[in-house]
Scaffold this motif. Sequence first.
Motif, PDB file in Angstrom:
ATOM      1  N   ALA A  14     -19.500   3.639  -5.085  1.00 39.47           N
ATOM      2  CA  ALA A  14     -19.996   2.268  -4.996  1.00 39.47           C
ATOM      3  C   ALA A  14     -20.948   1.953  -6.144  1.00 39.47           C
ATOM      4  O   ALA A  14     -20.886   0.862  -6.730  1.00 39.47           O
ATOM      5  N   THR A  15     -21.803   2.891  -6.489  1.00 39.83           N
ATOM      6  CA  THR A  15     -22.729   2.643  -7.589  1.00 39.83           C
ATOM      7  C   THR A  15     -22.001   2.582  -8.925  1.00 39.83           C
ATOM      8  O   THR A  15     -22.376   1.812  -9.807  1.00 39.83           O
ATOM      9  N   ARG A  16     -20.948   3.370  -9.072  1.00 37.09           N
ATOM     10  CA  ARG A  16     -20.175   3.351 -10.325  1.00 37.09           C
ATOM     11  C   ARG A  16     -19.396   2.050 -10.487  1.00 37.09           C
ATOM     12  O   ARG A  16     -19.221   1.573 -11.596  1.00 37.09           O
ATOM     13  N   HIS A  17     -18.931   1.482  -9.384  1.00 35.85           N
ATOM     14  CA  HIS A  17     -18.118   0.265  -9.427  1.00 35.85           C
ATOM     15  C   HIS A  17     -18.944  -0.999  -9.239  1.00 35.85           C
ATOM     16  O   HIS A  17     -18.412  -2.108  -9.321  1.00 35.85           O
ATOM     17  N   GLY A  18     -20.223  -0.851  -8.911  1.00 40.69           N
ATOM     18  CA  GLY A  18     -21.070  -2.018  -8.720  1.00 40.69           C
ATOM     19  C   GLY A  18     -20.845  -2.749  -7.412  1.00 40.69           C
ATOM     20  O   GLY A  18     -21.144  -3.928  -7.291  1.00 40.69           O
ATOM     21  N   THR A  19     -20.304  -2.060  -6.428  1.00 43.53           N
ATOM     22  CA  THR A  19     -20.073  -2.655  -5.111  1.00 43.53           C
ATOM     23  C   THR A  19     -21.208  -2.245  -4.163  1.00 43.53           C
ATOM     24  O   THR A  19     -21.954  -1.315  -4.460  1.00 43.53           O
ATOM     25  N   PRO A  20     -21.350  -2.914  -3.015  1.00 44.78           N
ATOM     26  CA  PRO A  20     -22.421  -2.544  -2.075  1.00 44.78           C
ATOM     27  C   PRO A  20     -22.222  -1.130  -1.525  1.00 44.78           C
ATOM     28  O   PRO A  20     -21.094  -0.668  -1.329  1.00 44.78           O
ATOM     29  N   VAL A  21     -23.327  -0.479  -1.295  1.00 43.66           N
ATOM     30  CA  VAL A  21     -23.316   0.885  -0.758  1.00 43.66           C
ATOM     31  C   VAL A  21     -22.952   0.822   0.721  1.00 43.66           C
ATOM     32  O   VAL A  21     -23.437  -0.042   1.450  1.00 43.66           O
ATOM     33  N   PRO A  22     -22.081   1.738   1.210  1.00 47.34           N
ATOM     34  CA  PRO A  22     -21.724   1.727   2.638  1.00 47.34           C
ATOM     35  C   PRO A  22     -22.912   2.161   3.497  1.00 47.34           C
ATOM     36  O   PRO A  22     -23.823   2.835   3.018  1.00 47.34           O
ATOM     37  N   PRO A  23     -22.905   1.787   4.781  1.00 45.17           N
ATOM     38  CA  PRO A  23     -24.004   2.210   5.661  1.00 45.17           C
ATOM     39  C   PRO A  23     -23.925   3.719   5.915  1.00 45.17           C
ATOM     40  O   PRO A  23     -22.841   4.301   5.908  1.00 45.17           O
ATOM     41  N   PRO A  24     -25.063   4.355   6.134  1.00 44.92           N
ATOM     42  CA  PRO A  24     -25.040   5.796   6.397  1.00 44.92           C
ATOM     43  C   PRO A  24     -24.360   6.100   7.725  1.00 44.92           C
ATOM     44  O   PRO A  24     -24.352   5.266   8.630  1.00 44.92           O
ATOM     45  N   PRO A  25     -23.782   7.279   7.850  1.00 43.35           N
ATOM     46  CA  PRO A  25     -23.111   7.628   9.106  1.00 43.35           C
ATOM     47  C   PRO A  25     -24.101   7.719  10.263  1.00 43.35           C
ATOM     48  O   PRO A  25     -25.205   8.226  10.114  1.00 43.35           O
ATOM     49  N   GLY A  26     -23.696   7.169  11.404  1.00 39.31           N
ATOM     50  CA  GLY A  26     -24.518   7.227  12.603  1.00 39.31           C
ATOM     51  C   GLY A  26     -25.524   6.113  12.737  1.00 39.31           C
ATOM     52  O   GLY A  26     -26.248   6.065  13.717  1.00 39.31           O
ATOM     53  N   ARG A  27     -25.585   5.189  11.787  1.00 39.44           N
ATOM     54  CA  ARG A  27     -26.594   4.135  11.838  1.00 39.44           C
ATOM     55  C   ARG A  27     -26.374   3.195  13.020  1.00 39.44           C
ATOM     56  O   ARG A  27     -27.323   2.758  13.646  1.00 39.44           O
ATOM     57  N   ASP A  28     -25.139   2.894  13.350  1.00 35.55           N
ATOM     58  CA  ASP A  28     -24.846   1.920  14.396  1.00 35.55           C
ATOM     59  C   ASP A  28     -24.379   2.563  15.705  1.00 35.55           C
ATOM     60  O   ASP A  28     -23.833   1.878  16.561  1.00 35.55           O
ATOM     61  N   ASP A  29     -24.614   3.848  15.888  1.00 32.48           N
ATOM     62  CA  ASP A  29     -24.159   4.531  17.094  1.00 32.48           C
ATOM     63  C   ASP A  29     -24.835   3.993  18.353  1.00 32.48           C
ATOM     64  O   ASP A  29     -24.183   3.762  19.372  1.00 32.48           O
ATOM     65  N   VAL A  30     -26.130   3.774  18.312  1.00 31.23           N
ATOM     66  CA  VAL A  30     -26.860   3.299  19.494  1.00 31.23           C
ATOM     67  C   VAL A  30     -26.403   1.893  19.862  1.00 31.23           C
ATOM     68  O   VAL A  30     -26.209   1.571  21.039  1.00 31.23           O
ATOM     69  N   ALA A  31     -26.201   1.058  18.846  1.00 29.21           N
ATOM     70  CA  ALA A  31     -25.741  -0.305  19.115  1.00 29.21           C
ATOM     71  C   ALA A  31     -24.344  -0.294  19.743  1.00 29.21           C
ATOM     72  O   ALA A  31     -24.061  -1.097  20.643  1.00 29.21           O
ATOM     73  N   ALA A  32     -23.491   0.604  19.292  1.00 27.29           N
ATOM     74  CA  ALA A  32     -22.146   0.697  19.861  1.00 27.29           C
ATOM     75  C   ALA A  32     -22.200   1.151  21.322  1.00 27.29           C
ATOM     76  O   ALA A  32     -21.488   0.610  22.177  1.00 27.29           O
ATOM     77  N   LEU A  33     -23.057   2.114  21.623  1.00 28.13           N
ATOM     78  CA  LEU A  33     -23.193   2.576  23.009  1.00 28.13           C
ATOM     79  C   LEU A  33     -23.751   1.478  23.909  1.00 28.13           C
ATOM     80  O   LEU A  33     -23.316   1.324  25.052  1.00 28.13           O
ATOM     81  N   ARG A  34     -24.702   0.704  23.392  1.00 31.19           N
ATOM     82  CA  ARG A  34     -25.235  -0.405  24.182  1.00 31.19           C
ATOM     83  C   ARG A  34     -24.171  -1.460  24.446  1.00 31.19           C
ATOM     84  O   ARG A  34     -24.106  -2.038  25.533  1.00 31.19           O
ATOM     85  N   ALA A  35     -23.335  -1.720  23.447  1.00 31.20           N
ATOM     86  CA  ALA A  35     -22.267  -2.708  23.629  1.00 31.20           C
ATOM     87  C   ALA A  35     -21.270  -2.238  24.676  1.00 31.20           C
ATOM     88  O   ALA A  35     -20.796  -3.037  25.504  1.00 31.20           O
ATOM     89  N   ILE A  36     -20.952  -0.956  24.676  1.00 29.09           N
ATOM     90  CA  ILE A  36     -20.031  -0.406  25.673  1.00 29.09           C
ATOM     91  C   ILE A  36     -20.636  -0.528  27.068  1.00 29.09           C
ATOM     92  O   ILE A  36     -19.969  -0.919  28.022  1.00 29.09           O
ATOM     93  N   ARG A  37     -21.941  -0.206  27.193  1.00 25.29           N
ATOM     94  CA  ARG A  37     -22.610  -0.304  28.487  1.00 25.29           C
ATOM     95  C   ARG A  37     -22.638  -1.745  28.985  1.00 25.29           C
ATOM     96  O   ARG A  37     -22.391  -2.016  30.162  1.00 25.29           O
TER      97      ARG A  37
END
Length: 69
Positions: A14-37
């Motif tokens: 992403a830095t070489r191509h000038g595109t946005p950096v992806p989110p780190p792994p596991g960042r949205d895990d809690v939000a996903a579990l809350r949505a499932i609940r």
Amino acid sequence: MTAIEQYLLDTYRATRHGTPVPPPPGRDDVAALRAIRTAAQFEAAVSGAPTTHPWRHALTRFLHRPRAC
């Protein structure tokens, strides 16, 4: 390849191509579990079932019981 290795490779690309950096792994895990609940609670409410987990009350009683000294 592990998730962190893939993340580092994607970040480098992403830095070489000038595109946005992806989110780190596991960042949205809690939000996903809350949505499932929340979805499960909604389905239970629509069907007329209790919206709380059956073990929640028992776990609360176990964790907050008075302790003998």
